[in-house]
Motif scaffolding. Structure first.
Motif, mmCIF file in Angstrom:
data_model
loop_
_atom_site.group_PDB
_atom_site.id
_atom_site.type_symbol
_atom_site.label_atom_id
_atom_site.label_comp_id
_atom_site.label_asym_id
_atom_site.label_seq_id
_atom_site.Cartn_x
_atom_site.Cartn_y
_atom_site.Cartn_z
ATOM 1 N N VAL A 1 0.907 -1.103 0.070
ATOM 2 C CA VAL A 1 0.001 0.024 -0.069
ATOM 3 C C VAL A 1 1.039 1.200 0.117
ATOM 4 O O VAL A 1 1.817 1.349 0.909
ATOM 5 N N LEU A 2 0.749 1.922 -1.227
ATOM 6 C CA LEU A 2 1.534 3.351 -1.177
ATOM 7 C C LEU A 2 0.980 4.392 -1.066
ATOM 8 O O LEU A 2 -0.095 4.699 -1.474
ATOM 9 N N LYS A 3 1.667 5.554 -0.190
ATOM 10 C CA LYS A 3 1.027 6.844 0.232
ATOM 11 C C LYS A 3 0.745 7.461 -1.045
ATOM 12 O O LYS A 3 1.656 7.571 -1.980
ATOM 13 N N GLY A 4 -0.181 8.194 -1.196
ATOM 14 C CA GLY A 4 -0.618 8.979 -2.392
ATOM 15 C C GLY A 4 -1.298 8.261 -3.477
ATOM 16 O O GLY A 4 -1.946 8.911 -4.388
ATOM 17 N N GLY B 1 -3.065 -4.786 -7.918
ATOM 18 C CA GLY B 1 -2.354 -3.972 -6.687
ATOM 19 C C GLY B 1 -2.540 -2.520 -7.177
ATOM 20 O O GLY B 1 -2.133 -1.735 -6.069
ATOM 21 N N PHE B 2 -2.979 -2.120 -8.284
ATOM 22 C CA PHE B 2 -3.210 -0.634 -8.582
ATOM 23 C C PHE B 2 -4.193 -0.305 -9.588
ATOM 24 O O PHE B 2 -4.768 -1.308 -10.159
ATOM 25 N N ARG C 1 -4.244 6.614 -5.405
ATOM 26 C CA ARG C 1 -5.405 6.647 -5.414
ATOM 27 C C ARG C 1 -6.415 5.352 -5.169
ATOM 28 O O ARG C 1 -7.233 5.225 -4.754
ATOM 29 N N VAL C 2 -5.860 4.300 -5.760
ATOM 30 C CA VAL C 2 -6.279 3.223 -5.793
ATOM 31 C C VAL C 2 -5.491 2.196 -4.836
ATOM 32 O O VAL C 2 -4.243 1.934 -5.305
ATOM 33 N N ALA C 3 -5.788 1.527 -3.907
ATOM 34 C CA ALA C 3 -5.144 0.543 -2.985
ATOM 35 C C ALA C 3 -5.323 -0.860 -3.480
ATOM 36 O O ALA C 3 -6.060 -1.133 -4.467
ATOM 37 N N PRO C 4 -4.391 -1.759 -3.190
ATOM 38 C CA PRO C 4 -4.642 -3.321 -3.444
ATOM 39 C C PRO C 4 -5.855 -3.480 -3.302
ATOM 40 O O PRO C 4 -6.465 -3.405 -2.132
#
Length: 237
Positions: free
Chosen positions: A37-40, A60-61, A42-45
């Motif tokens: 999960v990456l900060k910023g 994943g995105f 818009r779509v999380a896994p």
């Protein structure tokens, strides 16, 4: 080139790529790598319910979610999997290079498809360099490899709309009736009115378009006057 995979029991294996491609059902394997999960972003896994698998498929995105949706809609795809294999080879100076394509699909002819998804800004240099090796490895095994971006906005919007009717329950047991009605090309609304109450019929028609029972150009915005015709495909997905 070798391949690493995790079988359905959770046991990790590594073997020659050609052996794995020819003998292993990668579509049944677990992901070899998680998606952070990456900060910023818009779509999380998350998870997509696949009409092809009748099960959840991980993504994943955003770009990957879109490709899962498009593969799920493709009548040539019979199974989907998220990162079920990692390929390893020797790069410059003997350094081991590893890469796990984002998606794998099993095609109707028995071959496989490896897919890497790129976002709005395209692929980076490292991925482009690796894609050359991945394409060659896939071809050697009789498979295919794609490095794909986003489809046109019309195609994405149309397929996303139809995906809302991808569950077999939306067919309501009327696919044969829908196919018979559209043997002659006609506007969607005309066929719907011939079939009965539009509120009851539209879900079956949208499911028929999703499953490929009906076909209409998806490169243009989908609307009630769009012309559709029976494709000859009768299976529910």
């Amino acid at each position: 080139m070798t391949a690493r995979f995790v079988n359905p029991a959770g046991i990790e294996h590594e073997a020659p790529w050609l052996e794995v491609a020819g003998e292993q059902r990668l579509e049944d394997c677990l992901p070899v790598r998680p998606f952070p999960v990456l900060k910023g972003r818009r779509v999380a896994p998350g998870w997509w319910w696949s009409a092809t698998n009748h099960a959840l498929v991980h993504y994943g995105f955003k770009a990957m979610r879109t490709q899962v949706m498009l593969l799920d809609h493709d009548p040539q795809v019979v199974a989907l999997a998220c990162r079920p294999v990692e390929l390893l080879w020797r790069g410059r100076g003997g350094r081991v290079v590893s890469h796990a394509p984002h998606l794998m699909a099993r095609l109707a002819d028995g071959s496989g498809l490896l897919v890497d998804c790129v976002g709005r800004f395209g692929a980076g240099r490292r991925l482009v360099r690796r894609a050359v090796h991945l394409e060659a490895a896939a071809a050697t095994a009789g498979w295919h490899y794609r490095l794909v971006g986003f489809p046109s906005s019309a195609v994405e919007a149309n397929v996303r709309w139809l995906a809302g009717y991808r569950h077999p329950r939306c067919a309501c047991g009327r696919l044969a009736e829908v196919a018979a009605c559209f043997r002659t090309p006609r506007a969607l609304i005309e066929g719907v009115r011939l079939l009965g109450d539009p509120i009851a019929v539209w879900p079956s028609v949208f499911h028929a378009l999703w499953a490929g029972v009906l076909k209409t150009p998806l490169e243009r915005p989908l609307h009630e006057r769009a012309v559709a015709v029976t494709s000859g495909v009768g299976a529910e997905r």
